[in-house]
Design a protein around this motif. Structure first.
Motif, PDB file in Angstrom:
ATOM      1  N   VAL A 301      47.170  25.927  36.972  1.00 29.90           N
ATOM      2  CA  VAL A 301      47.433  27.068  37.873  1.00 29.90           C
ATOM      3  C   VAL A 301      46.749  28.321  37.324  1.00 29.90           C
ATOM      4  O   VAL A 301      46.125  29.084  38.078  1.00 29.90           O
ATOM      5  N   GLN A 302      46.828  28.519  35.999  1.00 26.99           N
ATOM      6  CA  GLN A 302      46.166  29.680  35.389  1.00 26.99           C
ATOM      7  C   GLN A 302      44.666  29.638  35.644  1.00 26.99           C
ATOM      8  O   GLN A 302      44.032  30.646  35.935  1.00 26.99           O
ATOM      9  N   LYS A 305      43.770  30.478  39.408  1.00 33.63           N
ATOM     10  CA  LYS A 305      44.209  31.757  39.973  1.00 33.63           C
ATOM     11  C   LYS A 305      43.053  32.691  40.307  1.00 33.63           C
ATOM     12  O   LYS A 305      43.067  33.362  41.343  1.00 33.63           O
ATOM     13  N   ILE A 309      42.509  34.328  43.928  1.00 33.83           N
ATOM     14  CA  ILE A 309      42.544  35.782  44.167  1.00 33.83           C
ATOM     15  C   ILE A 309      41.371  36.210  45.045  1.00 33.83           C
ATOM     16  O   ILE A 309      41.517  37.038  45.943  1.00 33.83           O
ATOM     17  N   THR A 314      47.969  33.279  47.327  1.00 35.11           N
ATOM     18  CA  THR A 314      48.923  33.251  46.202  1.00 35.11           C
ATOM     19  C   THR A 314      49.178  31.800  45.798  1.00 35.11           C
ATOM     20  O   THR A 314      49.289  30.914  46.645  1.00 35.11           O
ATOM     21  N   VAL A 315      49.237  31.596  44.479  1.00 32.44           N
ATOM     22  CA  VAL A 315      49.533  30.258  43.975  1.00 32.44           C
ATOM     23  C   VAL A 315      50.875  30.325  43.261  1.00 32.44           C
ATOM     24  O   VAL A 315      51.027  31.060  42.285  1.00 32.44           O
ATOM     25  N   GLU A 316      51.844  29.594  43.779  1.00 34.79           N
ATOM     26  CA  GLU A 316      53.185  29.654  43.214  1.00 34.79           C
ATOM     27  C   GLU A 316      53.511  28.347  42.478  1.00 34.79           C
ATOM     28  O   GLU A 316      53.378  27.261  43.053  1.00 34.79           O
ATOM     29  N   ASP A 317      53.912  28.491  41.222  1.00 36.63           N
ATOM     30  CA  ASP A 317      54.253  27.323  40.409  1.00 36.63           C
ATOM     31  C   ASP A 317      55.779  27.219  40.331  1.00 36.63           C
ATOM     32  O   ASP A 317      56.435  28.047  39.709  1.00 36.63           O
TER      33      ASP A 317
END
Lengths: 449, 127
Positions: A301-302, A305, A309, A314-317
């Motif tokens: 996810v990092q 991102k 962007i 938005t990426v929600e973990d």
């Protein structure tokens, strides 16, 4: 058979006897006695002779009858033998017919056998299914009553008339879903006079081969495009640097950085192609270790991102950390999660949302990672094929570029290397969920034990 | 005389960036788009003197863009240069029919692209 001669002698002797008898009352004695003796001797001799001759005759008759009987008996046994032979031949032919039918019925291709008048002699089930006729009621019916595909009837007729040994032709059958492509081979059957007495048509379904060939062509086209794009940047920026078009240090550094990134992109693409090839051929080196899918997801996810962007996504973990629940190759699982995340971002319009969740399902004995997006979605017809190599969803082709390799690599890594399972669900216009399950480490151990 | 205006359309930001820089360094005004639909809108608004477009772009491909331009009276004359990473994508017949001035394969040389732009502008001025 009556022999008249045999009555002359007894008749003569009888006459002499009668004369002797007539002479007794006449008083003649000497003549009578002589005649009587002659008659007695004659009758005795005759009886002896007749008995001998007649026996011979009877024996001959008997012998004749015996021979006749023998002949008849031989004839009868000959007939019995011939009947037996015929019965055997009939059995043999029946068996041969059954064998021929069994061979034809066992062929997975559609087979149609016709006679010299284009009547159906034999067909197997795939032929019945393809042309929609009842095999039991179809025998000896004219082909044009059974088959609506005029092109095939014309081919069979022209093949029979031309006496050509084999004719090959591609036939396309329109079906409810996709058109089916068949490779049709028609062969003539010849009789003893070398005349055509029928034909055999074999229809082999090549729809899948055609699709694969098309997919390969598309793949070459896509890969060349994908390879050339970063190469174009590298070439153009290098030339600008060489020609001194980057006027200041900042621009030059920007160009160096672009060249480096594009070279890395090129390398990643080549690695993807090679990895699939290595996994398929079983040559890839796998370093399995105890790891947490949740940690892999967090790192992925990092990494994604920055890309998200750019598109205001938005990426929600939603993952809670659980340690060491699976035994897997970290780099490979990381690549799987990155591929799923980057696809989700790629096919989600600007301003959308990507959610990722990693959970442990103890009842199923698996760790499950699910990536859900609010993207364009996938038509249901394409859902089963999205993990196929080189496959790209046509409806979404314009949304983003791709080679059709990413999801295949995911499937190969999860299913072939880690004995897991991939899954997908989607709704057009609402989004898609892609994910995978890996067996829990405890389960792996218990299987191993 | 005002600077000649060139529209550069490509979904690869790096390509747009390098082509735009090469052209600007050589005195052109450059406008950019990252898909076919946006390129068409810009053409309507800005009426560029020449268009450089990628073949494969989201929403509207380069060819679809040219077809749309050719059916718009005030834009039909604008010369178009196509950049393509697919070597066999455009047939000569189609190139002629759609009046495509040049078709360059990627990877390309910015220097060569510049000289094509200059040639195309020269020959369109002579018409």
């Amino acid at each position: 058979m009556t022999n008249k001669k045999q009555y002359i002698l007894p008749a003569g002797l009888g006459l002499i006897g009668l004369l002797a008898a007539a002479a007794i009352p006449a008083g003649g004695t000497g003549v009578f006695e002589v005649l009587l003796i002659i008659a007695a001797v004659g009758v005795t001799a005759y009886i002896g002779w007749f008995t001998f001759i007649d026996r011979k005759f009877l024996l001959a008759q008997f012998e004749g009858l015996k021979n006749d009987y023998k002949g008849q008996r031989e004839k009868a046994s000959q007939c019995v033998k011939e009947t037996k032979d015929l019965r055997l031949q009939v059995q043999l032919l029946k068996r041969q017919k059954r064998n021929t039918e069994a061979i034809i019925y066992s062929i997975s291709d559609a087979v149609i056998v016709t006679d010299a008048n284009d009547r159906l002699l034999m067909a197997n089930e795939p032929a019945g299914v393809l042309f929609g006729f009842d095999l039991e009621k179809a025998a000896l019916k004219l082909l044009d009553e059974l088959v609506s595909k005029n092109e095939l009837i014309k081919l069979i007729t022209s093949s029979r008339k031309s006496k050509a040994r084999h004719i090959k032709h591609e036939l396309i059958f329109d079906s409810a879903e996709n058109p089916l492509v068949y490779n049709c081979t028609i062969s003539c059957i010849y009789d003893d006079e070398d005349e055509v007495c029928g034909t055999v048509a074999v229809l082999h379904d090549i729809t899948r081969e055609k699709e694969i060939s098309q997919m390969k062509n598309d793949f070459v086209s896509h890969v060349s495009h994908e390879l050339k794009t970063p190469l174009a940047s590298i070439t153009a920026y290098s030339e600008m640097l060489v020609d001194g078009e980057a006027n200041d240090e900042k621009t030059r550094n920007e160009f160096y950085s672009i060249i480096q990134n594009q070279a890395q992109r090129l390398n990643r693409l080549i690695e993807d192609i090679l990895n699939i090839s290595r996994i398929e051929s079983g040559l890839i080196k796998v370093n399995k270790e105890a790891l947490s899918t949740a940690l892999v997801v967090r790192d992925a996810v990092q990494m994604i991102k920055g890309y998200a962007i750019e598109k205001d996504i938005t990426v929600e973990d939603q993952t809670s950390i659980v340690f060491d629940q699976v035994v897997a190759d970290k780099d490979m699982i990381s690549q799987v999660v990155i591929n799923l995340l980057s696809n989700a971002v790629k096919y989600t319009p600007n301003g959308g949302k990507v959610t990722v969740n990693s959970e442990v399902d103890e009842s199923e004995g698996v760790a499950r990672v699910t990536v859900t997006d609010t993207g364009v979605g996938i038509p249901s017809d394409d859902l089963l094929k999205v993990f196929d190599k080189f496959y790209r969803v046509k409806a979404n082709n314009k949304c983003a570029k791709g080679t059709g390799l990413g999801l295949n690599l995911v499937k190969q890594i999860i299913e072939k290397v880690h004995n897991g399972r991939v899954f997908v669900a989607s709704e057009i216009g609402k989004g898609s969920s892609f994910g995978f399950e890996l067996p829990l480490a405890a389960m792996e151990k218990s299987f191993a034990g | 005389m005002s600077n000649r205006k060139v529209l550069v359309a490509d979904d690869e930001a790096h390509i747009v960036h390098v082509v735009a820089m090469k052209l600007r360094n050589n005195g052109f005004d450059v406008i950019t788009a990252d898909n076919g639909a946006e390129a068409y809108e810009l053409c309507c608004e800005e009426k560029p003197d020449v268009i450089i477009t990628d073949y494969q772009m989201p929403q509207m491909t380069g060819i679809e863009l040219v077809k749309k331009l050719r059916s718009t009276p005030e834009l039909e004359h604008i010369p178009v240069i196509i950049l393509t990473a697919r070597g066999f994508a455009i047939e000569d017949e189609q190139k002629e029919k759609l009046n495509i001035a040049e078709c360059l394969s990627k990877p390309f040389s910015p220097k060569e692209l510049l000289s094509h732009v200059e040639n195309v502008l020269q020959s369109s001025a002579m018409r």
